[in-house]
Design a protein around this motif. Sequence first.
Motif, short mmCIF file in Angstrom:
data_model
loop_
_atom_site.label_atom_id
_atom_site.label_comp_id
_atom_site.label_asym_id
_atom_site.label_seq_id
_atom_site.Cartn_x
_atom_site.Cartn_y
_atom_site.Cartn_z
N UNK A 57 0.81 -1.23 0.00
CA UNK A 57 0.00 0.00 0.00
C UNK A 57 0.84 1.26 0.00
N UNK A 58 1.94 1.29 0.76
CA UNK A 58 2.68 2.54 0.96
C UNK A 58 4.10 2.53 0.43
N UNK A 59 4.60 1.36 0.03
CA UNK A 59 6.00 1.28 -0.36
C UNK A 59 6.28 1.89 -1.72
N UNK A 60 7.55 2.15 -1.98
CA UNK A 60 7.99 2.61 -3.30
C UNK A 60 8.68 1.46 -4.01
N UNK A 61 8.69 1.52 -5.35
CA UNK A 61 9.26 0.45 -6.17
C UNK A 61 10.62 0.84 -6.73
N UNK A 62 11.46 -0.19 -6.92
CA UNK A 62 12.71 0.04 -7.64
C UNK A 62 12.53 -0.43 -9.08
N UNK A 63 13.60 -0.36 -9.87
CA UNK A 63 13.53 -0.71 -11.29
C UNK A 63 13.24 -2.19 -11.53
N UNK A 64 13.42 -3.05 -10.53
CA UNK A 64 13.14 -4.48 -10.68
C UNK A 64 11.75 -4.87 -10.21
N UNK A 65 11.01 -3.90 -9.67
CA UNK A 65 9.65 -4.17 -9.21
C UNK A 65 9.54 -4.52 -7.74
N UNK A 84 15.61 -0.65 6.29
CA UNK A 84 14.44 -0.63 5.40
C UNK A 84 13.83 -2.02 5.33
N UNK A 85 12.58 -2.05 4.86
CA UNK A 85 11.86 -3.31 4.70
C UNK A 85 11.67 -3.51 3.20
N UNK A 86 11.90 -4.71 2.72
CA UNK A 86 11.80 -5.00 1.30
C UNK A 86 10.80 -6.11 1.04
N UNK A 87 9.93 -5.88 0.08
CA UNK A 87 9.05 -6.93 -0.45
C UNK A 87 9.62 -7.24 -1.82
N UNK A 88 10.42 -8.29 -1.87
CA UNK A 88 11.21 -8.60 -3.06
C UNK A 88 10.36 -9.26 -4.14
N UNK A 89 10.45 -8.71 -5.33
CA UNK A 89 9.76 -9.29 -6.48
C UNK A 89 10.62 -10.41 -7.04
N UNK A 90 10.02 -11.56 -7.23
CA UNK A 90 10.72 -12.71 -7.81
C UNK A 90 9.90 -13.21 -8.99
N UNK A 91 10.59 -13.52 -10.06
CA UNK A 91 9.93 -13.99 -11.27
C UNK A 91 10.51 -15.35 -11.64
N UNK A 92 9.63 -16.28 -11.94
CA UNK A 92 10.09 -17.58 -12.41
C UNK A 92 9.28 -17.95 -13.65
N UNK A 93 9.89 -18.72 -14.50
CA UNK A 93 9.23 -19.17 -15.72
C UNK A 93 8.67 -20.57 -15.47
N UNK A 94 7.39 -20.74 -15.73
CA UNK A 94 6.75 -22.04 -15.58
C UNK A 94 6.00 -22.35 -16.87
#
Length: 158
Positions: A57-65, A84-94
């Motif tokens: 809701x309140x966080x800002x994004x970096x270039x990786x999402x 800082x607190x990070x909600x890390x974006x992870x992408x996998x191919x399925x």
Amino acid sequence: MIEESSDSTPAVGTSHPIPLDPVIPTFREWALLKAENTKLTTRMNKLRDEISLAIQRRGYRDHKGSQFIDLPFPITVEGGEYIRIKRERRVSIVADIEAAERITRARSESVYARAFPPVPTLNADELYVLLQEGELTAEEMDQIMVQKESYAFRGLTS
């Protein structure tokens, strides 16, 4: 004369002390830690979900999402410092199995067969039918159907 019951526990009225098995304190500590771990895990998961929602809701994004919230001051925990607190974006191919099936079938049966090779699967029920029909012997079944022993550690409650 006082008799002992058949299960080798002293009969009522005996004054023999029951020896303490040294594993009991170790098991008690394990059981307490297990219960505490369950409570802690439940609480940590609830907190993680609340924090994750706040970052969404309140966080800002970096270039990786990934998303972040910067802490207004460092939080020190056991020598480590959180800034800082990070909600890390992870992408996998399925693979989308339904799409792969649809597309490869549309190409040709040989393309489909290469993408979806047949996999041999043992039908244990059919083995017993073969035994009954005389196609397999009892000795052969004993070689095929072997016992596998394993153990699981559990504390039982009433």
